[in-house]
Enzyme design. Structure first.
Site, PDB file in Angstrom:
ATOM      1  N   ASN A 161      -9.243   1.557   9.969  1.00 31.94           N
ATOM      2  CA  ASN A 161      -8.295   1.368  11.059  1.00 31.94           C
ATOM      3  C   ASN A 161      -8.769   2.108  12.301  1.00 31.94           C
ATOM      4  OD1 ASN A 161      -4.638   1.390  11.334  1.00 31.94           O
ATOM      5  ND2 ASN A 161      -6.170   1.000  12.870  1.00 31.94           N
ATOM      6  N   THR A 162      -8.682   3.443  12.266  1.00 29.28           N
ATOM      7  CA  THR A 162      -8.965   4.241  13.461  1.00 29.28           C
ATOM      8  C   THR A 162     -10.361   3.992  14.012  1.00 29.28           C
ATOM      9  OG1 THR A 162      -7.497   5.938  12.570  1.00 29.28           O
ATOM     10  CG2 THR A 162      -8.900   6.574  14.420  1.00 29.28           C
ATOM     11  N   GLY A 185      -8.088   9.191   9.642  1.00 29.13           N
ATOM     12  CA  GLY A 185      -8.423   9.293  11.052  1.00 29.13           C
ATOM     13  C   GLY A 185      -9.480  10.311  11.405  1.00 29.13           C
ATOM     14  N   ALA A 206      -9.439   5.542   4.183  1.00 31.52           N
ATOM     15  CA  ALA A 206      -9.269   6.726   5.040  1.00 31.52           C
ATOM     16  C   ALA A 206     -10.572   7.504   5.218  1.00 31.52           C
ATOM     17  CB  ALA A 206      -8.194   7.662   4.522  1.00 31.52           C
ATOM     18  N   GLY A 207     -10.793   7.920   6.462  1.00 32.88           N
ATOM     19  CA  GLY A 207     -11.899   8.806   6.795  1.00 32.88           C
ATOM     20  C   GLY A 207     -13.182   8.131   7.214  1.00 32.88           C
ATOM     21  N   LYS A 253       0.866  -1.167   0.000  1.00 34.77           N
ATOM     22  CA  LYS A 253       0.000   0.000   0.000  1.00 34.77           C
ATOM     23  C   LYS A 253       0.905   1.220   0.000  1.00 34.77           C
ATOM     24  CE  LYS A 253      -3.182   2.792   2.611  1.00 34.77           C
ATOM     25  NZ  LYS A 253      -3.655   3.129   3.969  1.00 34.77           N
TER      26      LYS A 253
END
Length: 257
Positions: A206-207, A157, A184-185, A96
């Protein structure tokens, strides 16, 4: 589901491995998510130390395909070097690719991204580039040898979800045969479901899982969300309308005098 460099994933849910409260919670979240891929950042300062080796052992024990990433890289040269190191550590050509250009939003440096992608694909890497939803950048990345695109939903995040629906829909429509991953986001399961409903092939979280009050339960919620989103897309959802349409027929109804 589309193939990613010839591989069909077991799930459209990709899960990051950073920021979890403990290794046990990370392992529990990965199992609850039934993730098709887990992403791992190569931390060069720990790669040769006992702590780093313990983490790599945990990742291997999970038995889930690994997608190393170049998180934290700000130049093409740094990203290429990190990718080369990751290939040695994880014994995979998948990478990635992140080249960060702006520190507040962590927006990709698309110029450095294309440069690094061209170098890495020439070296046999199978590149998953973290990019924007820009169509021109997408064309450049595909021309550089990428076969997958990972446009952001919102800044890393942030949990803001899919900020540019028009851009994401345009990207999906413009590249119908390219595997696309919203990366992301994403903050809550409904964001993930929305991406799959739009025809995206996977999401990377992830976050939103790692920082939840109960990461394992949140991972399970995302598992259900991607299943729902995939089924909804396959069912061909109705289009939004500007006017109300009665669900009960009015023809043939009795008229009261």
């Amino acid at each position: 589901m589309k193939q990613f460099y010839g591989t069909t994933l077991s799930s459209p849910l990709m899960l990051g491995t950073a920021q979890y409260p403990s290794p046990d919670i990370l392992a529990g979240a990965v199992k609850a998510a039934q993730a098709g891929v887990i992403t791992v950042s190569l931390r060069r300062e720990a790669a040769g130390q006992k702590a780093g080796q313990t983490f790599w052992s945990l990742i291997r024990e999970l038995g889930v395909p690994v997608l190393p990433n170049t998180a934290g890289c700000h130049t093409a040269k740094e990203a290429v070097t990190t990718a080369q190191m990751a290939r040695e550590v994880f014994e995979t050509d998948w990478i990635k690719l992140e080249v960060i250009g702006e520190s507040d939003t962590l927006q990709p440096d698309v110029f450095g991204l294309v440069e690094a992608a061209r170098i890495l694909t020439s070296e046999g890497f199978k590149v998953f580039p973290y990019t924007t939803e820009d169509l021109v950048v997408a064309e450049r990345l595909l021309a550089a040898g990428c076969e997958v695109l990972m446009p952001w939903g919102a800044p890393i995040g942030s949990g803001k979800g899919l900020n540019n629906l028009f851009g994401l829909r345009a990207l999906r429509a413009h590249f119908p045969n390219v595997p696309l991953v919203v990366d992301a986001g994403i903050g809550v399961p409904s964001h993930a479901a929305q991406a799959l409903e739009m025809g995206y092939d996977a999401v990377l979280i992830n976050t939103a899982v790692a920082k939840a009050g109960d990461p394992v339960k949140m991972a399970d919620a995302f598992r259900l969300a991607v299943e729902a989103g995939t089924l909804a897309y396959q069912a061909n959802p109705m289009e939004a309308r500007d006017m109300a349409v009665p669900s009960t027929p009015v023809l043939g109804m009795a008229a009261l005098a």
